[in-house]
Write an enzyme that holds these catalytic residues in place. Structure first.
Site, mmCIF file in Angstrom:
data_model
loop_
_atom_site.group_PDB
_atom_site.id
_atom_site.type_symbol
_atom_site.label_atom_id
_atom_site.label_comp_id
_atom_site.label_asym_id
_atom_site.label_seq_id
_atom_site.Cartn_x
_atom_site.Cartn_y
_atom_site.Cartn_z
ATOM 1 N N LYS A 7 -9.494 3.441 -2.483
ATOM 2 C CA LYS A 7 -9.684 2.577 -1.424
ATOM 3 C C LYS A 7 -11.151 3.096 -1.008
ATOM 4 O O LYS A 7 -11.605 4.277 -1.071
ATOM 5 C CB LYS A 7 -8.712 2.867 -0.281
ATOM 6 C CG LYS A 7 -8.709 2.044 0.714
ATOM 7 C CD LYS A 7 -7.535 2.062 1.517
ATOM 8 C CE LYS A 7 -7.581 0.969 2.671
ATOM 9 N NZ LYS A 7 -6.449 1.051 3.804
ATOM 10 N N GLU A 67 0.785 -1.472 0.028
ATOM 11 C CA GLU A 67 0.077 0.104 -0.012
ATOM 12 C C GLU A 67 0.780 1.261 0.110
ATOM 13 O O GLU A 67 1.989 1.358 0.761
ATOM 14 C CB GLU A 67 -1.077 -0.085 1.051
ATOM 15 C CG GLU A 67 -1.931 0.981 1.315
ATOM 16 C CD GLU A 67 -2.846 0.870 2.472
ATOM 17 O OE1 GLU A 67 -3.867 1.614 2.316
ATOM 18 O OE2 GLU A 67 -2.618 -0.010 3.302
ATOM 19 N N SER A 86 20.622 -1.727 33.757
ATOM 20 C CA SER A 86 20.600 -1.574 35.036
ATOM 21 C C SER A 86 21.177 -2.882 35.861
ATOM 22 O O SER A 86 20.964 -2.943 37.038
ATOM 23 C CB SER A 86 19.178 -1.328 35.310
ATOM 24 O OG SER A 86 18.506 -2.145 35.071
ATOM 25 N N CYS A 101 -6.039 -3.620 1.442
ATOM 26 C CA CYS A 101 -5.785 -3.721 3.019
ATOM 27 C C CYS A 101 -7.149 -3.674 3.917
ATOM 28 O O CYS A 101 -7.382 -4.966 3.855
ATOM 29 C CB CYS A 101 -4.754 -2.523 3.655
ATOM 30 S SG CYS A 101 -4.067 -2.976 5.257
#
Length: 717
Positions: free
Chosen positions: A113, A44, A358, A174
């Site tokens: 789309k 896309e 850490s 999509c």
């Protein structure tokens, strides 16, 4: 029998990188043609990159897309192949997210789309308008620069399909696959046999199953060939697009690309007999529905996708045996954030990473993900990936003409990964030792320091200005003093991290700077269990969207997969910030400080975001989920404590370090979780309703009353 070769392509595109995006598009078409393909599908918005966000509102973005499309049309690789390319297009002063179908320097169709993604990480309605005229088309007048290339003045724009001499092709974009009434249903009933889907689908842990199931279902009842192309890589934001290009035939996946990769271009191809589709559709009920289906406008192209010859061979047994590949969540954590970090590192043109290490599990997981990145770089280099080798040489500081090729992950890590243990008088020898041993095992360039003089200077400055000197709680100080002294240490670590990130390369005789990595997990962010602008404030955070529970499982996986036995000591250690003095009777522990466990936080996060629960509905759900081991009163107190802490710390999310998105309940309010940061933190109306409900509920936990009271007292602290 007519044989078809069809391809789906994954590209690692970058928002607004028009030159690089063009080169990757052309390379994918070249590879597709080399394999004999006659149809190529890309992801896309591949010309611009998917993640341009508000840049889609700029006319320049659309103009440059047309300029790149002209270059694609003129490429000799784009002849005798149908190509499906994505870009934004303005039609009648409205901007659409479009697919442009091209063949032999002609535009066959511009397909906008119709259903836009507009939740979670997506805001497509902010940039684009959906095409609402279903099964309708109209003329689109091309810009003059395109007319000069194609010789066309206008082309079809809208919801239509492409008809070749031997089959019919329809386009889905999509989100349209994820909608209940997907376009492929009506297109398939009208005779479309090949469906293309160009996607920009991001990675979340355990998400690939959903995508695969939808693609299989799309052609199981309907019949047909489904080509799914997805972007792969970091497009310039928090998301990693996880590729996994797919080809399905009649409800079965027959080809799949990699989900995580450092490659810029990956082409997935398959040879399919179109007659298999027609045989699958020879059912009476399907034919009855198809006979009454509304028609789509067909745009004819004078070519056949098959060559009509019998020379090509289909390995039917391989198709039947093909199984979809799924990574475990632990593998996804090892691969997804590592690929994202590599894209971020090479595209930001910095010389490596710096991480405050850490000795705890969070920074440990971050370090191991960077080590995984180094392993992936070495693997790609060993396969001869020229782009990875070139990027690795530049990042490692090699000069032009160098023949350096990364061959050992530890050696490469020593060049690009810098760690530091920033200890104080409150730090333990165990965490210092774990940090040093881990750095040795993964190869990072490690600095071990004490910052007590810096902390004391700030503390003394406050005493000099005010005449009073704050003390820790164990030394008789108030809660305000105790918290302030903890925060001094945390924030100074952030200042020192940026100092070392800027100057460590210089100290090693190199140029450039380092990206500072954060290591706050998604649960701590959700609860607000972090200091604003402490060492969790960084440039990027690869674990900011991953739960503590999943991180522990990842560490266990990495211990064996990466041969790092030191990770056992991190798993067995009690999580602690080490910001308060250790005494014979007190050792600071994260879960005790938070008043809730990490597993409980994961549950709260899922209910709050994914299942959209407020305080009352969360309580009612948990009464059923936890009712066998907690009383209604205990559950109510836990829910109220969570929402109180979440609300009063919500402001911290406005400055959260950009994090790799991996979890569906991420609290990142900059992209994914749009909520206020000023709350009525006691939620008086909601909490009162919970309190009124509790007495009428049965206690199924068999919890002794005194235990119930002690739990409530702890929650009130």
């Amino acid at each position: 029998m007519g044989h078809l070769i069809t391809v789906a392509t994954s590209l690692n595109q970058w928002a607004l990188d028009f030159d690089g995006n063009f080169e990757r598009i052309i390379e994918s078409i070249r590879i597709a043609k080399e394999r004999g393909a006659t149809l190529r599908v890309g992801p896309e918005l591949e010309i611009t990159g998917y993640g341009c966000l508000d840049h889609f509102l700029e006319g320049d973005t659309v103009l440059h897309s047309w300029e790149v499309l002209c270059k694609v049309l003129l490429s000799p690789f784009c002849t005798d192949i149908v190509c499906d390319v994505g870009m934004p297009i303005i039609h009648k002063n409205v901007t659409y997210n479009c697919r442009v179908i091209i063949h032999n320097r002609k535009i066959l169709l511009i397909r906008p789309k119709m259903w836009l993604a507009n939740d979670g990480n997506y805001r497509e309605l902010r940039f684009f308008t959906p095409w609402a005229k279903h099964r309708q088309w109209e003329d689109h007048y091309l810009p003059r620069i395109v007319q000069a290339v194609t010789g066309q003045t206008k082309v079809p724009f809208g919801d239509a399909v492409i008809s070749t001499a031997d089959t019919c092709i329809g386009v889905e974009l999509c989100e349209e696959l994820f909608t209940p009434a997907s376009p492929h249903i009506l297109m398939g009933l009208d005779g479309v046999e090949i469906f293309t889907n160009s996607s920009g689908s991001h990675h979340e842990l355990r998400k690939l199953h959903t995508r695969v199931d939808l693609i299989k279902e799309a052609t199981l009842k309907l019949g047909g060939i489904y080509l799914y192309a997805n972007q792969q890589g970091c497009d310039g934001d928090r998301l990693y697009y996880d590729g996994s290009a797919l080809i399905a035939l009649n409800g079965r996946i027959i080809a799949q690309g990699s989900q995580f990769s450092l490659s810029d271009v990956e082409v997935v191809s398959a040879t399919i007999d179109i007659e298999d589709v027609r045989a699958h559709r020879a059912r009476s009920s399907r034919s009855m529905q198809a006979a009454s289906a509304e028609r789509y406008h067909r745009i004819e192209v004078a070519m056949a996708l098959s060559d009509g010859q019998m020379g090509k061979v289909i390995d039917s047994q391989a198709i039947r045996r093909f199984e979809v590949s799924y990574h475990t969540p632990e593998e996804e954590i090892a691969l997804g954030p590592a690929c994202w970090l590599w894209d971020y590192l090479r595209r930001s043109r910095t010389q490596g990473f710096f991480l405050p290490l850490s000795g705890g599990i969070d920074s440990c997981a971050t370090a191991v993900i960077v080590y995984s990145m180094c392993r992936l770089v070495v693997e790609a280099a060993s396969r001869g990936d020229d782009q990875v080798i070139a990027d690795a040489r530049r990042i490692a500081g090699e000069t032009d003409g160098s023949t350096y090729v990364p061959s050992d992950p530890k050696e490469f890590a020593n060049r690009v990964f810098h760690t530091s243990y920033m200890g104080t008088e409150n730090s333990s020898s165990e965490t210092r030792s774990r940090a040093k041993q881990l750095s040795q095992d993964i190869g990072s360039y490690h600095v071990d320091l004490n910052m007590d003089t810096v902390v004391s200077s700030v503390r003394n400055l406050f005493g000099l200005v005010t005449g009073v000197k704050p003390q820790f709680r164990v030394h008789g100080g108030s809660s305000a003093e105790n918290l302030a002294l903890q925060n001094i240490q945390a924030r100074l670590r952030m200042v020192l991290a940026y100092l070392f990130a800027q100057l460590l390369p210089w100290a090693r005789g190199k140029t450039g700077g380092l990206l500072v990595l954060g290591s706050a997990n998604v649960d701590e962010s959700l609860r607000g269990y972090l200091t604003k602008y402490d060492c969790s404030s960084a440039d990027v955070n690869p674990i900011g969207g991953i739960s503590k529970t999943d991180l522990k499982k990842f560490i266990l996986y990495a211990r064996d997969a990466f041969s790092l036995p030191i990770l056992d000591s991190f798993i067995n250690a009690v999580p602690t910030a080490e910001l308060e003095p250790i005494t014979d009777t007190y050792v600071q522990a994260d879960e005790a400080d938070m008043g809730m466990t990490y597993d409980e936080l994961s549950t709260f996060g899922r209910l709050r975001k994914v299942e959209k629960c407020g305080p009352y509905s969360m309580f009612t759900k948990l009464v059923h989920e936890w009712g066998t081991f907690l009383s209604p009163t205990q559950i109510a107190e836990k829910v109220k404590l969570f929402f109180f802490e979440y609300a009063r710390n919500r402001h911290k999310m406005t400055t959260l370090t950009p994090s790799y998105h991996a979890e569906s309940y991420s609290p990142d309010d900059n992209r994914f979780d749009l909520r206020p940061f000023l709350y009525p933190s006691r939620f008086p109306f909601q909490f009162a309703k919970i309190d009124a409900t509790v007495p009428g509920l049965p206690d199924r936990s068999n919890t002794p009353p005194e235990q119930d009271r002690s739990s409530k007292a702890k929650a009130d602290q």
